[in-house]
Design a protein around this motif. Structure first.
Motif, PDB file in Angstrom:
ATOM      1  N   GLU A  42       0.828  -1.213   0.000  1.00  0.00           N
ATOM      2  CA  GLU A  42       0.000   0.000   0.000  1.00  0.00           C
ATOM      3  C   GLU A  42       0.859   1.259   0.000  1.00  0.00           C
ATOM      4  O   GLU A  42       0.435   2.296  -0.485  1.00  0.00           O
ATOM      5  N   ASN A  43       2.066   1.156   0.507  1.00  0.00           N
ATOM      6  CA  ASN A  43       2.959   2.314   0.565  1.00  0.00           C
ATOM      7  C   ASN A  43       3.871   2.425  -0.651  1.00  0.00           C
ATOM      8  O   ASN A  43       4.597   3.408  -0.784  1.00  0.00           O
ATOM      9  N   LEU A  44       3.867   1.444  -1.528  1.00  0.00           N
ATOM     10  CA  LEU A  44       4.809   1.421  -2.644  1.00  0.00           C
ATOM     11  C   LEU A  44       4.222   1.866  -3.975  1.00  0.00           C
ATOM     12  O   LEU A  44       4.917   1.872  -4.975  1.00  0.00           O
ATOM     13  N   GLY A  45       3.005   2.191  -4.019  1.00  0.00           N
ATOM     14  CA  GLY A  45       2.417   2.666  -5.272  1.00  0.00           C
ATOM     15  C   GLY A  45       1.230   1.832  -5.693  1.00  0.00           C
ATOM     16  O   GLY A  45       0.998   0.718  -5.216  1.00  0.00           O
ATOM     17  N   GLU A  46       0.473   2.385  -6.617  1.00  0.00           N
ATOM     18  CA  GLU A  46      -0.780   1.769  -7.057  1.00  0.00           C
ATOM     19  C   GLU A  46      -0.554   0.452  -7.804  1.00  0.00           C
ATOM     20  O   GLU A  46      -1.260  -0.526  -7.589  1.00  0.00           O
ATOM     21  N   PHE A  47       0.443   0.426  -8.698  1.00  0.00           N
ATOM     22  CA  PHE A  47       0.685  -0.784  -9.484  1.00  0.00           C
ATOM     23  C   PHE A  47       1.059  -1.953  -8.577  1.00  0.00           C
ATOM     24  O   PHE A  47       0.525  -3.056  -8.706  1.00  0.00           O
ATOM     25  N   ILE A  48       1.987  -1.700  -7.663  1.00  0.00           N
ATOM     26  CA  ILE A  48       2.422  -2.770  -6.760  1.00  0.00           C
ATOM     27  C   ILE A  48       1.284  -3.156  -5.819  1.00  0.00           C
ATOM     28  O   ILE A  48       1.107  -4.336  -5.504  1.00  0.00           O
ATOM     29  N   LYS A  49       0.482  -2.184  -5.412  1.00  0.00           N
ATOM     30  CA  LYS A  49      -0.648  -2.470  -4.533  1.00  0.00           C
ATOM     31  C   LYS A  49      -1.632  -3.417  -5.206  1.00  0.00           C
ATOM     32  O   LYS A  49      -2.156  -4.339  -4.584  1.00  0.00           O
ATOM     33  N   ASN A  50      -1.855  -3.213  -6.506  1.00  0.00           N
ATOM     34  CA  ASN A  50      -2.807  -4.054  -7.241  1.00  0.00           C
ATOM     35  C   ASN A  50      -2.240  -5.421  -7.594  1.00  0.00           C
ATOM     36  O   ASN A  50      -2.996  -6.359  -7.836  1.00  0.00           O
ATOM     37  N   HIS A  51      -0.923  -5.534  -7.665  1.00  0.00           N
ATOM     38  CA  HIS A  51      -0.295  -6.795  -8.088  1.00  0.00           C
ATOM     39  C   HIS A  51       0.664  -7.344  -7.027  1.00  0.00           C
ATOM     40  O   HIS A  51       1.605  -8.065  -7.346  1.00  0.00           O
TER      41      HIS A  51
END
Length: 136
Positions: A80-89
């Motif tokens: 959740e703290n690393l960005g939207e793309f990483i949050k989704n994947h």
């Protein structure tokens, strides 16, 4: 001459002081290359495993750190703290990182064996020569 005017010689010996003086003096003497053949043999044998150990440790530690990063992505809310793309994947990226870390940590031992074999082959003539001289 009286007793006070006599020349006297005083000598005090301290084994501890002499040992300390010798130890300090040895630091400043030029190094002598009087290494015997057994010491040379031991150093050559150690040099084979030192290189292999350090390389395999680095590979293994990097692999374990990558594995831990993947586990953190999967098991915590770090994504959740690393960005939207990483949050989704996060699950997919975490599993890929985990598998890559396991593979990297798993190849550390075969890399160690390969380096040891290669280094032993390289210094074999020196070892054989030294052992022949020592066994005579």
């Amino acid at each position: 001459m009286t007793n006070n005017e006599k020349e006297t010689f005083e000598f005090t010996y301290s084994a501890k002081e002499q040992a300390e003086i010798k130890r300090i003096r040895e630091k400043y003497l030029p190094e002598e290359k009087t290494e015997n053949k057994l010491e040379q043999l031991k150093k050559l044998d150690e040099s084979v495993t030192k290189k292999a150990t350090s390389v395999s440790l680095v590979i293994g530690i990097i692999g374990v750190l990558i594995l831990g990063s993947g586990m953190s992505l999967v098991m915590t809310d770090l994504a959740e703290n690393l960005g939207e793309f990483i949050k989704n994947h996060n699950m997919f990226i975490g599993i890929v990182l985990g598998v890559a870390g396991i593979i990297l940590a798993g190849i550390a031992h075969p890399v160690y064996n390969r380096i040891v074999k290669k280094e032993r082959k390289k210094i074999a003539p020196q070892i054989i020569s030294l052992t022949d001289d020592l066994m005579k």
